[in-house]
Design a protein around this motif. Structure first.
Motif, PDB file in Angstrom:
ATOM      1  N   GLU A 170       0.867  -1.182   0.000  1.00 57.55           N
ATOM      2  CA  GLU A 170       0.000   0.000   0.000  1.00 57.55           C
ATOM      3  C   GLU A 170       0.903   1.231   0.000  1.00 57.55           C
ATOM      4  N   GLY A 172      -0.354   4.697  -0.419  1.00 55.54           N
ATOM      5  CA  GLY A 172      -1.320   5.755  -0.672  1.00 55.54           C
ATOM      6  C   GLY A 172      -1.356   6.952   0.245  1.00 55.54           C
ATOM      7  N   THR A 173      -0.315   7.213   1.031  1.00 51.25           N
ATOM      8  CA  THR A 173      -0.404   8.285   2.028  1.00 51.25           C
ATOM      9  C   THR A 173      -0.576   9.657   1.404  1.00 51.25           C
ATOM     10  N   ARG A 176      -4.168  10.377   0.007  1.00 52.10           N
ATOM     11  CA  ARG A 176      -5.306   9.729   0.673  1.00 52.10           C
ATOM     12  C   ARG A 176      -6.449  10.718   0.848  1.00 52.10           C
ATOM     13  N   GLN A 182      -7.191   5.888   5.049  1.00 50.91           N
ATOM     14  CA  GLN A 182      -6.036   5.002   4.958  1.00 50.91           C
ATOM     15  C   GLN A 182      -6.063   3.944   6.058  1.00 50.91           C
ATOM     16  N   THR A 204       3.304  -1.630   3.821  1.00 54.72           N
ATOM     17  CA  THR A 204       2.834  -0.298   3.458  1.00 54.72           C
ATOM     18  C   THR A 204       4.000   0.676   3.492  1.00 54.72           C
ATOM     19  N   ASN A 206       3.632   3.609   4.537  1.00 51.98           N
ATOM     20  CA  ASN A 206       3.386   4.465   5.691  1.00 51.98           C
ATOM     21  C   ASN A 206       3.938   3.801   6.949  1.00 51.98           C
ATOM     22  N   THR A 349      -6.374   4.329  -1.348  1.00 52.34           N
ATOM     23  CA  THR A 349      -6.712   5.267  -0.278  1.00 52.34           C
ATOM     24  C   THR A 349      -7.601   6.427  -0.711  1.00 52.34           C
TER      25      THR A 349
END
Length: 419
Positions: A170, A172-173, A176, A182, A204, A206, A349
């Motif tokens: 993942e 997608g931060t 998002r 998220q 991820t 993140n 996200t």
């Protein structure tokens, strides 16, 4: 209007910002930088109300500190970072009142944002600022959506990918819809991954969510690293090699990770990407241009030219992915003898439909923050397609000529990248 702080930890960022932060601290701490915000979806504008909320959230970033628990987590998870970096971040803080410049706040259609200061003091702004801008837009402007079905959507995407033997993370931060979005996605992904034995959820990007959900934080380096070194040295011919040298010398050759090839065009990068660099790096990350052409190009480079065995090197595809594209690119990578993984970001996200029109997509913003200059030298990014070119036009033109850059127009409308 709530003023509750959204970004509450320095770990709420992509891993490569922390690894780059350590490399910047070790090598270029005093370089003077300007970062510039660009909205590739100019129809999606903030309002004065959204900007006021954003300004407050930016000032709250001054409260962030690396806690002892967070530093211990980083030491355990990324033990190859230089020891003095962990000492440095014990007292690290941001000073947004001096470092973040907002222009035209009373004229939102001309809204601009820059970050200024030393490289080591400013690099950590990028991800939280982008996340906050996106959250501001969907908090105040596009409000015709809700969280219903987001867990199930993430779960189903993960299930499809894993059952097709895909390896993915993942990513997608930065775009998002919100912190909560998220969090829901990570819950859906990890819940699914615990039940399926094929494929793999690597983790991820993140770091905060990696820590929360007990998965691996994923990431190596961003364009910023290569752009910054090229801007400092003004040696574009050797900038890719220099960037790899500084990185390997800081992290150790066994921790080189994935090479990012497209800062000044992949063709220019491959001229430097030969042994021992190809031995150190486990593979490459694809972030612009045609993924199909890229897979063929890298397979030819690794297998036909350098003689590596098939499937001994990997491509991480990371450019505007969705599930269907992952399956398509995996089939291509398989066919040319490359291992592959996927960094799926915005499609996880920020994949929402309008609440009032559930058959129509509520599109994400396409926003970036990139280096504008270092030590008063323009910083540029040429990429593998025209839509992602950035920076001073005269410098871009000069460097293209210097590198023998072959112009390609990969047909992607940047304003509709995930629609």
């Amino acid at each position: 209007m709530t003023n509750e702080q959204v970004i509450t930890s320095f770990l709420d960022t992509d891993l490569y910002k922390i690894t780059m932060h350590s490399a910047i601290h070790a090598n270029f701490p005093d370089a003077q930088c300007v970062f510039k915000y660009t909205n590739r979806t100019p129809k999606e504008q903030l309002t004065k109300e959204a900007i006021n909320w954003l300004k407050n959230q930016i000032q709250l970033l001054s409260k962030l500190r690396f806690t002892n628990d967070e530093i211990e987590y980083l030491q355990k998870t990324i033990p190859f970072l230089p020891d003095d970096y962990f000492e440095f971040i014990k007292d690290f803080k941001l000073n947004p009142s001096e470092q973040v410049k907002i222009y035209n706040e009373d004229n939102p259609e001309s809204f601009e944002l820059e970050v200024v200061g030393t490289w080591e003091n400013t690099t950590l702004y990028e991800i939280p600022l982008l996340a906050l801008i996106s959250e501001a837009y969907f908090k105040f402007i596009d409000t015709d959506w809700d969280y219903n079905g987001q867990f199930e959507k993430a779960y189903n995407k993960c299930e499809t990918l894993l059952k097709n033997n895909c390896i993915f993370s993942e990513f997608g931060t930065r775009r998002r819809r919100s912190f909560k979005a998220q969090d829901i996605v990570m819950d859906g992904l990890t819940s699914c991954a615990s039940k399926i034995s094929t494929g793999k959820l690597l983790g991820t990007s993140n770091v905060l969510f990696a820590k929360k959900y007990g998965v691996k934080p994923i990431g190596t380096v961003a364009h910023e690293w290569i752009m910054g070194i090229a801007s400092i040295t003004q040696d574009y011919t050797n900038s890719n090699k220099l960037a790899m040298d500084y990185w390997i010398n800081t992290m150790g050759k066994e921790n080189a990770g994935l090479a990012l090839t497209d800062t000044f065009g992949t063709d220019a990068f491959l001229k430097s990407f030969i042994p021992p660099y190809t031995d150190y790096y486990i593979g490459v990350r694809q972030d612009s241009g045609s993924p199909i052409d890229y897979a063929e190009k890298l397979a030819h480079h690794y297998i036909d030219i350098l003689g590596y065995p098939k499937f001994s090197k990997s491509i991480c595809f990371s450019d505007s992915l969705n599930v269907d594209r992952c399956l398509e690119y995996k089939a291509k990578a398989d066919s040319v003898g490359m291992s592959c993984s996927f960094g799926v970001g915005t499609n996880l996200t920020n994949d929402f439909m309008y609440k009032s029109k559930p058959d129509i997509k509520s599109p994400p913003m396409n926003i970036v923050i990139k280096l504008k200059s270092v030590n008063d030298n323009p910083a540029i990014k040429i990429s593998d397609n025209l839509g992602k070119n950035m920076g001073d036009p005269e410098t871009v033109k000069r460097v293209k000529q210097e590198l023998g850059y072959l112009e390609r127009d990969w047909e992607v409308d940047e304003s509709k990248r995930w629609v």
